[in-house]
Design an enzyme around this catalytic site. Structure first.
Site, PDB file in Angstrom:
ATOM      1  N   GLY A 163      -7.495   3.696   3.465  1.00  0.00           N
ATOM      2  CA  GLY A 163      -7.601   2.688   2.328  1.00  0.00           C
ATOM      3  C   GLY A 163      -8.926   2.811   1.688  1.00  0.00           C
ATOM      4  CB  SER A 184      -4.293   7.377  -3.498  1.00  0.00           C
ATOM      5  OG  SER A 184      -4.066   8.805  -3.782  1.00  0.00           O
ATOM      6  CG  ASP A 235      -1.550   1.266   1.454  1.00  0.00           C
ATOM      7  OD1 ASP A 235      -2.479   1.799   0.621  1.00  0.00           O
ATOM      8  OD2 ASP A 235      -1.509   1.704   2.740  1.00  0.00           O
ATOM      9  CG  ASP A 293      -1.770   2.442   6.509  1.00  0.00           C
ATOM     10  OD1 ASP A 293      -2.068   2.112   5.391  1.00  0.00           O
ATOM     11  OD2 ASP A 293      -2.110   3.561   6.771  1.00  0.00           O
ATOM     12  CG  ASP A 352      -2.030   7.408   0.657  1.00  0.00           C
ATOM     13  OD1 ASP A 352      -0.849   8.306   0.228  1.00  0.00           O
ATOM     14  OD2 ASP A 352      -3.294   7.360   0.061  1.00  0.00           O
ATOM     15  NE  ARG A 385      -9.894  12.266  -4.402  1.00  0.00           N
ATOM     16  CZ  ARG A 385      -9.553  12.532  -5.352  1.00  0.00           C
ATOM     17  NH1 ARG A 385     -10.208  13.389  -6.243  1.00  0.00           N
ATOM     18  NH2 ARG A 385      -8.553  12.062  -5.862  1.00  0.00           N
ATOM     19  CG  ASN A 418      -4.080  12.658  -5.601  1.00  0.00           C
ATOM     20  OD1 ASN A 418      -4.189  13.641  -6.406  1.00  0.00           O
ATOM     21  ND2 ASN A 418      -5.107  12.680  -4.807  1.00  0.00           N
TER      22      ASN A 418
HETATM   23  C1  BG6 Z   1      -5.973   5.601   0.206  1.00  0.00           C
HETATM   24  C2  BG6 Z   1      -5.983   6.414   1.466  1.00  0.00           C
HETATM   25  O1  BG6 Z   1      -4.568   5.208  -0.086  1.00  0.00           O
HETATM   26  O2  BG6 Z   1      -6.378   6.503  -0.886  1.00  0.00           O
HETATM   27  C3  BG6 Z   1      -7.323   6.821   1.762  1.00  0.00           C
HETATM   28  O3  BG6 Z   1      -5.771   5.588   2.441  1.00  0.00           O
HETATM   29  C4  BG6 Z   1      -7.739   7.901   0.662  1.00  0.00           C
HETATM   30  O4  BG6 Z   1      -7.276   7.903   3.274  1.00  0.00           O
HETATM   31  C5  BG6 Z   1      -7.789   6.908  -0.520  1.00  0.00           C
HETATM   32  O5  BG6 Z   1      -8.969   8.369   0.808  1.00  0.00           O
HETATM   33  C6  BG6 Z   1      -8.045   7.863  -1.905  1.00  0.00           C
HETATM   34  O6  BG6 Z   1      -7.214   8.704  -1.914  1.00  0.00           O
HETATM   35  P1  BG6 Z   1      -7.360   9.998  -3.225  1.00  0.00           P
HETATM   36  O7  BG6 Z   1      -5.917  10.568  -3.203  1.00  0.00           O
HETATM   37  O8  BG6 Z   1      -7.726   9.167  -4.413  1.00  0.00           O
HETATM   38  O9  BG6 Z   1      -8.534  10.974  -2.461  1.00  0.00           O
HETATM   39 MG    MG Z   2      -2.801   3.304   3.624  1.00  0.00          MG
END
Ligand code: BG6
Ligand code: MG
Length: 218
Positions: A45, A115, A8, A169, A10, A48, A117
């Protein structure tokens, strides 16, 4: 036999989990919702939009889909601002060495992050070429605890799920790994991640000998 390690991002490779938290807390405050670090565990995890739904539920708020899209975009703008100030040395200690060691043992390494991002974060850290395969939130329909993301990562590195080890995590991430029938190392506290095969405090604490022990577990 473990033949692939799936990380993972984040909270496992870098502390972006903290940036997600402060961006959500800022949004919650604007909405008049009290949002604690403990409640934030449920957001780790998950996607959004699901994260926003959880926060709105905490405040007993019902909003239109358009308004929710606007708020999620706002939160993401703040999050991107925070991560753009991030430096490559913010990667957790020992993680680069661990990935290199795993790969030098002939084990594939993949990234599986919910994510959207993830690509930006990997570029900021300069670690994209540390992975044999990358799966992020733009490539999946269902985020963790659904196993889709880990199954796709396993497919990309061409290793059967039963021979994959996930580093997570988030409680939702540990559940996703279990649902994918993979082994799992929880990174954090046993309280949250007790369902994992092994819990370590920090990713960099993992030792290759522990991989041999996990291999012996059925
Ligand atoms: C996960 C995070 O990796 O990505 C979450 O643990 C987050 O907290 C999710 O909401 C989505 O991320 P993003 O960057 O697409 O908003
Ligand atoms: Mg994580």
């Amino acid at each position: 036999m473990i033949q692939a390690a799936i990380f993972d991002l984040d909270g496992v490779i870098v502390d972006t989990a903290h940036y997600h938290f402060i961006a959500w807390k800022r949004l919650a405050k604007e909405l008049g919702i009290d949002f604690t670090e403990k409640e934030n565990e449920q957001l780790k995890g998950v996607s959004r939009m699901r994260s926003l739904e959880i926060i709105l539920d905490l405040g007993n708020l019902r909003l239109s889909h358009e308004e929710m899209e606007r708020l999620a975009t706002k939160k993401n703008k703040w999050f991107v601002e925070y991560i753009n100030a991030m430096k490559p040395d913010e990667i957790f200690p020992g993680v680069k060495g661990l990935i290199q060691e795993i790969r030098s043992n002939g084990i594939k390494v993949a990234l599986a992050s919910s994510s959207k991002n993830a690509d930006t974060v990997l570029n900021l850290l300069g670690i994209k070429d540390y992975f044999d395969a990358i799966v992020d939130g733009t490539m999946i329909k269902h985020s963790k605890p659904d196993p889709e993301i880990f199954l796709l990562a396993a497919k990309k590195v061409n290793i059967p799920p039963a021979d994959c080890l996930v580093f997570e995590d988030a409680e939702a991430g540990v559940e996703a790994a279990i649902a994918a029938r993979m082994k799992c190392v929880g990174v954090g506290s046993t309280d949250q991640l007790g369902k994992a095969d092994l819990v370590i405090e920090k990713t960099g604490d993992f030792k290759m000998e522990q991989l041999q022990i996990l291999n012996l577990k059925s």
